[in-house]
Design a protein around this motif. Structure first.
Motif, PDB file in Angstrom:
ATOM      1  N   ILE A  32      -9.752   6.584 -10.473  1.00  0.00           N
ATOM      2  CA  ILE A  32      -8.776   6.291  -9.362  1.00  0.00           C
ATOM      3  C   ILE A  32      -9.395   6.371  -8.068  1.00  0.00           C
ATOM      4  CG2 ILE A  32      -6.642   7.312  -8.325  1.00  0.00           C
ATOM      5  CD1 ILE A  32      -5.719   8.222 -10.984  1.00  0.00           C
ATOM      6  N   VAL A  33     -10.134   7.340  -7.461  1.00  0.00           N
ATOM      7  CA  VAL A  33     -10.724   7.309  -6.371  1.00  0.00           C
ATOM      8  C   VAL A  33     -11.586   6.131  -5.987  1.00  0.00           C
ATOM      9  CG1 VAL A  33     -12.582   8.639  -4.747  1.00  0.00           C
ATOM     10  CG2 VAL A  33     -10.584   9.669  -6.053  1.00  0.00           C
ATOM     11  N   LEU A  34     -12.372   5.651  -6.951  1.00  0.00           N
ATOM     12  CA  LEU A  34     -13.363   4.340  -7.030  1.00  0.00           C
ATOM     13  C   LEU A  34     -12.317   3.496  -6.564  1.00  0.00           C
ATOM     14  CD1 LEU A  34     -16.046   5.310  -9.554  1.00  0.00           C
ATOM     15  CD2 LEU A  34     -16.325   5.327  -7.007  1.00  0.00           C
ATOM     16  N   ALA A  35     -11.308   3.126  -7.212  1.00  0.00           N
ATOM     17  CA  ALA A  35     -10.416   1.923  -7.329  1.00  0.00           C
ATOM     18  C   ALA A  35      -9.780   1.901  -5.714  1.00  0.00           C
ATOM     19  CB  ALA A  35      -9.208   1.904  -8.276  1.00  0.00           C
ATOM     20  N   VAL A  36      -9.298   3.148  -5.384  1.00  0.00           N
ATOM     21  CA  VAL A  36      -8.762   3.035  -4.102  1.00  0.00           C
ATOM     22  C   VAL A  36      -9.659   2.768  -3.045  1.00  0.00           C
ATOM     23  CG1 VAL A  36      -7.775   4.676  -2.151  1.00  0.00           C
ATOM     24  CG2 VAL A  36      -6.907   4.533  -4.821  1.00  0.00           C
ATOM     25  N   GLU A  37     -10.909   3.055  -3.188  1.00  0.00           N
ATOM     26  CA  GLU A  37     -12.002   2.833  -2.267  1.00  0.00           C
ATOM     27  C   GLU A  37     -12.317   1.313  -2.250  1.00  0.00           C
ATOM     28  OE1 GLU A  37     -15.322   5.238  -3.172  1.00  0.00           O
ATOM     29  OE2 GLU A  37     -14.470   7.089  -2.184  1.00  0.00           O
ATOM     30  N   GLU A  38     -12.312   0.884  -3.432  1.00  0.00           N
ATOM     31  CA  GLU A  38     -12.437  -0.905  -3.501  1.00  0.00           C
ATOM     32  C   GLU A  38     -11.314  -1.539  -3.053  1.00  0.00           C
ATOM     33  OE1 GLU A  38     -13.302  -1.638  -7.618  1.00  0.00           O
ATOM     34  OE2 GLU A  38     -15.161  -0.428  -7.548  1.00  0.00           O
ATOM     35  N   LEU A  39     -10.163  -1.211  -3.201  1.00  0.00           N
ATOM     36  CA  LEU A  39      -9.020  -1.525  -2.749  1.00  0.00           C
ATOM     37  C   LEU A  39      -8.607  -1.511  -1.168  1.00  0.00           C
ATOM     38  CD1 LEU A  39      -6.627  -1.070  -5.540  1.00  0.00           C
ATOM     39  CD2 LEU A  39      -7.509  -3.122  -4.928  1.00  0.00           C
ATOM     40  N   ALA A  40      -9.425  -0.306  -0.510  1.00  0.00           N
ATOM     41  CA  ALA A  40      -9.030  -0.249   0.768  1.00  0.00           C
ATOM     42  C   ALA A  40      -9.165  -1.336   1.712  1.00  0.00           C
ATOM     43  CB  ALA A  40      -9.932   0.833   1.372  1.00  0.00           C
ATOM     44  N   PRO A  41     -10.231  -2.259   1.860  1.00  0.00           N
ATOM     45  CA  PRO A  41     -10.385  -3.574   2.692  1.00  0.00           C
ATOM     46  C   PRO A  41      -9.040  -4.225   2.385  1.00  0.00           C
ATOM     47  CG  PRO A  41     -12.267  -3.100   1.641  1.00  0.00           C
ATOM     48  CD  PRO A  41     -11.348  -2.089   0.942  1.00  0.00           C
ATOM     49  N   LEU A  42      -8.740  -4.717   1.195  1.00  0.00           N
ATOM     50  CA  LEU A  42      -7.653  -5.577   0.850  1.00  0.00           C
ATOM     51  C   LEU A  42      -6.255  -4.799   1.522  1.00  0.00           C
ATOM     52  CD1 LEU A  42      -6.451  -7.932  -0.553  1.00  0.00           C
ATOM     53  CD2 LEU A  42      -5.987  -6.297  -2.508  1.00  0.00           C
ATOM     54  N   LEU A  43      -6.139  -3.589   1.296  1.00  0.00           N
ATOM     55  CA  LEU A  43      -4.862  -3.075   2.228  1.00  0.00           C
ATOM     56  C   LEU A  43      -4.949  -3.161   3.452  1.00  0.00           C
ATOM     57  CD1 LEU A  43      -4.681   0.253  -0.238  1.00  0.00           C
ATOM     58  CD2 LEU A  43      -3.185  -2.043  -0.391  1.00  0.00           C
ATOM     59  N   LYS A  44      -5.969  -3.069   3.975  1.00  0.00           N
ATOM     60  CA  LYS A  44      -6.023  -3.176   5.597  1.00  0.00           C
ATOM     61  C   LYS A  44      -5.658  -4.596   6.002  1.00  0.00           C
ATOM     62  CE  LYS A  44      -9.623   0.357   6.360  1.00  0.00           C
ATOM     63  NZ  LYS A  44     -11.056   0.521   6.907  1.00  0.00           N
ATOM     64  N   GLN A  45      -6.041  -5.628   5.120  1.00  0.00           N
ATOM     65  CA  GLN A  45      -5.661  -6.979   5.505  1.00  0.00           C
ATOM     66  C   GLN A  45      -4.258  -7.073   5.393  1.00  0.00           C
ATOM     67  OE1 GLN A  45      -7.597  -9.450   2.901  1.00  0.00           O
ATOM     68  NE2 GLN A  45      -9.405  -9.305   3.948  1.00  0.00           N
ATOM     69  N   PHE A  46      -3.274  -6.444   4.622  1.00  0.00           N
ATOM     70  CA  PHE A  46      -2.053  -6.543   4.470  1.00  0.00           C
ATOM     71  C   PHE A  46      -1.150  -5.473   5.308  1.00  0.00           C
ATOM     72  CE2 PHE A  46      -3.043  -8.164   0.127  1.00  0.00           C
ATOM     73  CZ  PHE A  46      -2.250  -9.251   0.241  1.00  0.00           C
ATOM     74  N   ALA A  47      -1.739  -4.894   6.267  1.00  0.00           N
ATOM     75  CA  ALA A  47      -1.076  -3.794   6.929  1.00  0.00           C
ATOM     76  C   ALA A  47      -0.310  -4.428   8.079  1.00  0.00           C
ATOM     77  CB  ALA A  47      -2.027  -2.863   7.765  1.00  0.00           C
ATOM     78  N   PRO A  48      -0.854  -5.544   8.718  1.00  0.00           N
ATOM     79  CA  PRO A  48       0.030  -6.278   9.611  1.00  0.00           C
ATOM     80  C   PRO A  48       1.456  -6.723   8.899  1.00  0.00           C
ATOM     81  CG  PRO A  48      -2.255  -6.769   9.752  1.00  0.00           C
ATOM     82  CD  PRO A  48      -2.217  -6.049   8.706  1.00  0.00           C
ATOM     83  N   LEU A  49       1.230  -7.416   7.872  1.00  0.00           N
ATOM     84  CA  LEU A  49       2.388  -7.852   7.103  1.00  0.00           C
ATOM     85  C   LEU A  49       3.425  -6.938   6.956  1.00  0.00           C
ATOM     86  CD1 LEU A  49       3.783 -10.252   5.647  1.00  0.00           C
ATOM     87  CD2 LEU A  49       2.457  -9.574   3.667  1.00  0.00           C
ATOM     88  N   VAL A  50       3.065  -5.500   6.558  1.00  0.00           N
ATOM     89  CA  VAL A  50       3.777  -4.333   6.159  1.00  0.00           C
ATOM     90  C   VAL A  50       4.528  -3.941   7.381  1.00  0.00           C
ATOM     91  CG1 VAL A  50       4.085  -1.970   5.384  1.00  0.00           C
ATOM     92  CG2 VAL A  50       2.541  -3.567   3.969  1.00  0.00           C
ATOM     93  N   ASP A  51       3.599  -3.854   8.558  1.00  0.00           N
ATOM     94  CA  ASP A  51       4.313  -3.616   9.977  1.00  0.00           C
ATOM     95  C   ASP A  51       5.310  -4.622  10.275  1.00  0.00           C
ATOM     96  OD1 ASP A  51       2.496  -1.189  10.112  1.00  0.00           O
ATOM     97  OD2 ASP A  51       1.118  -2.424  11.135  1.00  0.00           O
ATOM     98  N   LEU A  52       5.063  -5.904  10.193  1.00  0.00           N
ATOM     99  CA  LEU A  52       6.072  -6.770  10.487  1.00  0.00           C
ATOM    100  C   LEU A  52       7.693  -6.513   9.561  1.00  0.00           C
ATOM    101  CD1 LEU A  52       6.743  -9.463  11.815  1.00  0.00           C
ATOM    102  CD2 LEU A  52       5.859 -10.570   9.791  1.00  0.00           C
ATOM    103  N   PHE A  53       7.504  -6.107   8.373  1.00  0.00           N
ATOM    104  CA  PHE A  53       8.587  -6.061   7.817  1.00  0.00           C
ATOM    105  C   PHE A  53       9.379  -4.773   7.936  1.00  0.00           C
ATOM    106  CE2 PHE A  53       6.930  -9.088   4.541  1.00  0.00           C
ATOM    107  CZ  PHE A  53       7.697  -9.817   4.407  1.00  0.00           C
ATOM    108  N   SER A  54       8.392  -3.623   8.457  1.00  0.00           N
ATOM    109  CA  SER A  54       8.936  -2.490   8.843  1.00  0.00           C
ATOM    110  C   SER A  54       9.716  -2.505  10.263  1.00  0.00           C
ATOM    111  CB  SER A  54       7.864  -1.428   8.912  1.00  0.00           C
ATOM    112  OG  SER A  54       7.087  -1.632   9.686  1.00  0.00           O
ATOM    113  N   LYS A  55       9.112  -3.385  11.046  1.00  0.00           N
ATOM    114  CA  LYS A  55       9.848  -3.729  12.672  1.00  0.00           C
ATOM    115  C   LYS A  55      11.196  -4.293  12.309  1.00  0.00           C
ATOM    116  CE  LYS A  55       5.400  -3.246  14.892  1.00  0.00           C
ATOM    117  NZ  LYS A  55       4.650  -4.055  15.824  1.00  0.00           N
ATOM    118  N   GLN A  56      11.295  -5.088  11.402  1.00  0.00           N
ATOM    119  CA  GLN A  56      12.581  -5.900  11.067  1.00  0.00           C
ATOM    120  C   GLN A  56      13.727  -5.055  10.916  1.00  0.00           C
ATOM    121  OE1 GLN A  56      12.009  -9.172   8.553  1.00  0.00           O
ATOM    122  NE2 GLN A  56      10.682 -10.267  10.040  1.00  0.00           N
ATOM    123  N   LYS A  57      13.572  -3.842  10.298  1.00  0.00           N
ATOM    124  CA  LYS A  57      14.624  -2.908   9.948  1.00  0.00           C
ATOM    125  C   LYS A  57      15.340  -2.315  10.880  1.00  0.00           C
ATOM    126  CE  LYS A  57      13.684  -2.568   5.020  1.00  0.00           C
ATOM    127  NZ  LYS A  57      13.404  -1.594   4.251  1.00  0.00           N
TER     128      LYS A  57
END
Length: 66
Positions: A41-66
């Motif tokens: 699980i730790v290795l999978a999270v480490e591999e997915l971290a760069p991908l999650l950083k790319q989606f962070a602005p999208l998540v922020d956009l949705f959270s600001k709309q509420k």
């Protein structure tokens, strides 16, 4: 005695000879399996971290709309 040997032979055939492991051995194997899964699980999270950083602005956009 012969009946017991016959029952053990049947159990060995159906479930394998490893079913007679001691409780300590089974617990140790369960802990090893748990730590291996945690490591995966730790290795999978480490591999997915760069991908999650790319989606962070999208998540922020949705959270600001509420």
């Amino acid at each position: 005695m012969a009946r017991r040997q016959r029952n053990e032979a049947f159990s060995d055939f159906m479930f394998g000879a490893g079913h007679r492991k001691s409780r300590e051995e089974r617990e140790r194997e369960e802990w090893e399996r748990l730590f291996k899964q945690i490591d995966e699980i730790v290795l999978a999270v480490e591999e997915l971290a760069p991908l999650l950083k790319q989606f962070a602005p999208l998540v922020d956009l949705f959270s600001k709309q509420k």
